[in-house]
Design a protein around this motif. Structure first.
Motif: not given
Length: 580
Positions: A176-184, A285-292
């Protein structure tokens, strides 16, 4: 007698029973308030009900106690925190129910006869009758069940269900806010060794200590979760760039480097960190966790205790991962793995003085597969130990035949996986392998990364000293890319430093940014260590390294890695040229 009976019933009630006037002041309250909240009931008479309503519930309480037209009032129930008479008592939770007390003419209308008198004339509110039932234990049980559903009971951290829920909300907010986030994705190094050696109770204490240290690395709004076993996940919302994630990753790695004291034991663990950025590495959700997770295993494949950002080059779809894993399990039995050898050249004479053993997978459908494509998955599935042992055995047998054929000084360099080195019987198993192959220890050089060594420096000193006593030499692979501390160099029996190819690649001419290579070579000379430059591809690089006094060279400039038979021909050719 009737009044005495009713008073007995009210005072014996398990609930607090009370009456208020129109202004909300107590006109009656039973004995229960004394035993539950510690108030003298007489002191409450004439006091406003807000006296024992918790301040955070005052506004909600006014909803059921407020004055209004009798026609709009009805029985109301609300759960409220009631204050005890002093701070020594724990705050308790009550289900409060109130009924309006109304009159028509000189009659009092109560809930039991109110329905019959609804249309019998105008009613007037004269007060409130109510009960407060203690539901503290029920609420605590509900809260505990809810906590169990969304938290790990050992570390008290959010579990994977709560983590995924928060990640889903963070993705929505970022979109919504055109921001980034990171999953470790964090995986502890050497935890299994500690757990197996000291027992599960100590392993649990270690996980609790790790959790507390990691929580100190968090910013407000971050979420740390125990994903299972010795795996943790970390959500970093509202970050502006990769640099923000990189800083947190370094902080996590550094904070876990310090030793943990478990009873009488001093324990060292490290952590491998994979990082997936939204939406570069995934949009759900699944893509970010799997790729991390995938990025984390690439860290383990390079020696553990570091961090890596996910990139498309790491990507293997779930179906492909399963197929590759299945194929990899069959590859050893089907003899699809081959050992290739990359020559190591004496910088002065140009002769081949050693070879590094490198694995290649001759897949029946995909052709030759390089280590970077399957070693991380081998680490993940624990097949790396079997594969590494096969490489050592095969290389020892093949190079032993070269030694027997007259190349007595040829050196074999072999990379060892972290899983092999960390095994308590690593030294014994290596000695046994050399004996079975009748391979001379002085012809073997083992290559380890700095991170593998620093995972447990004290134990590594003991292991490598035993190897050195037998004549085996030790090389530090990818030197300069790991720990910044060089304290370990004089503590360990190290013979060789291998300059990482990323530094060699930057060498274009003597005037450019080659200061890192200069420093490493100068330091190696000062410590009287052998120096090998990896990844040499151009004559410019070769000339520059020679001018620095680099002892040995390795890279595509002298040809790519070859199978055993081709490598032997190359060695024979080199020997004949040297003789001429």
């Amino acid at each position: 007698k009737s009044e005495e009976l009713h008073r007995y019933i009210v005072n014996s009630s398990p609930d607090i029973v009370f009456m208020l006037d129109r202004e909300g002041r107590f006109t009656f309250i039973n004995n229960k308030v004394e035993s539950v909240l510690g108030y003298d009931k007489r002191s409450l008479l004439g006091q406003h009900y807000s006296t024992f309503i918790n301040s955070k519930d005052t506004e909600r309480a006014s909803y059921i106690f407020k004055d209004s037209d009798p026609s709009e009032r009805a029985t109301r129930t609300l759960e409220l925190h009631l204050k005890p008479s002093n701070d020594s008592r724990a705050q308790r939770f009550f289900e409060v129910t109130v009924f309006p007390i109304e009159s028509r003419a000189n009659e009092i209308s109560t809930p039991s006869n109110q329905a019959n008198r609804e249309n019998s004339g105008k009613r007037k509110l004269i007060g409130t009758y109510g009960t407060a039932r203690d539901i503290t234990e029920r609420k605590e049980a509900e809260d505990f069940i809810n906590f169990q559903a969304y938290h790990d009971l050992l570390t008290r951290l959010p579990n994977r269900a709560l983590f995924k829920d928060r990640l889903s909300l963070a993705i929505t907010h970022a979109k919504r806010n055109t921001q980034s986030l990171a999953v470790m994705f964090l995986d502890l190094d050497r935890f299994k060794v500690v757990n197996d050696t000291l027992g599960h109770a100590m392993g649990d204490r270690l996980l609790q200590s790790v959790s507390m240290r990691l929580e100190n690395c968090l910013r407000e709004g971050d979420t740390l979760s125990r994903f299972g076993g010795d795996e943790f996940t970390l959500l970093l919302p509202d970050i502006s760039s990769k640099e923000d994630a990189r800083k947190i990753a370094r902080k996590v790695i550094n904070v876990l480097k310090e030793p943990f004291i478990l009873g009488e034991h001093e324990v060292f663990v490290g952590v491998s960190v994979g990082i997936a950025m939204y939406d570069e590495a995934g949009s759900n959700v699944e893509q970010l966790i799997q790729n991390a997770d995938i990025a984390m295993y690439h860290v383990k494949g390079r020696g553990k205790d570091g961090y890596k950002f996910y990139s498309d080059t790491m990507n293997v779809s779930c179906s492909n991962r399963l197929k590759i894993e299945r194929d990899m399990r069959n590859a050893l039995d089907n003899k699809e793995f081959k050992v290739y050898y990359q020559p190591q050249i004496n910088a002065k004479s140009g002769s081949i003085i050693g070879v590094e053993a490198l694995i290649r997978w001759h897949h029946p459908e995909r052709g030759i597969i390089y280590p970077s494509e399957f070693i991380p998955l081998a680490e993940e599935t624990k097949l790396i130990v079997d594969i590494s042992e096969w490489v050592l055995k095969t290389a020892c047998n093949e190079v032993k035949s070269w030694i027997d054929a007259g190349h007595s000084d040829i050196r074999l360099a072999v990379n060892f996986s972290p899983s092999q080195v960390e095994h308590p019987r690593f030294v014994d198993m290596l000695f046994q392998q050399l004996e079975e192959c009748d391979f001379p220890p002085e012809n073997l050089e083992i290559e380890l990364t700095e991170n593998v060594i620093m995972n447990d420096l004290e134990h590594m000193i003991q292991k490598l000293s035993k190897l050195a006593d037998l004549g085996i030499t030790i090389a530090i692979d990818d030197f300069g890319t790991g720990y910044s501390s060089l304290n370990y160099l004089h503590k360990l029996p190290i013979h060789t430093l291998k300059v990482d190819q990323s530094f060699v690649h930057d060498i274009q001419n003597a005037d450019n940014d080659a200061c890192i290579v200069n420093a490493i070579v100068a330091m190696a000379h000062g410590l009287k260590l052998n120096i090998v430059a990896e990844g040499v591809e151009t004559a410019n690089q070769l000339d520059y390294l020679k001018s620095l006094g680099c002892h040995e060279i390795q890279g595509f400039f002298f040809g790519k890695a070859r199978p055993a038979d081709e490598t032997l021909l190359l060695i024979n050719s080199s020997t004949q040229s040297e003789a001429c």
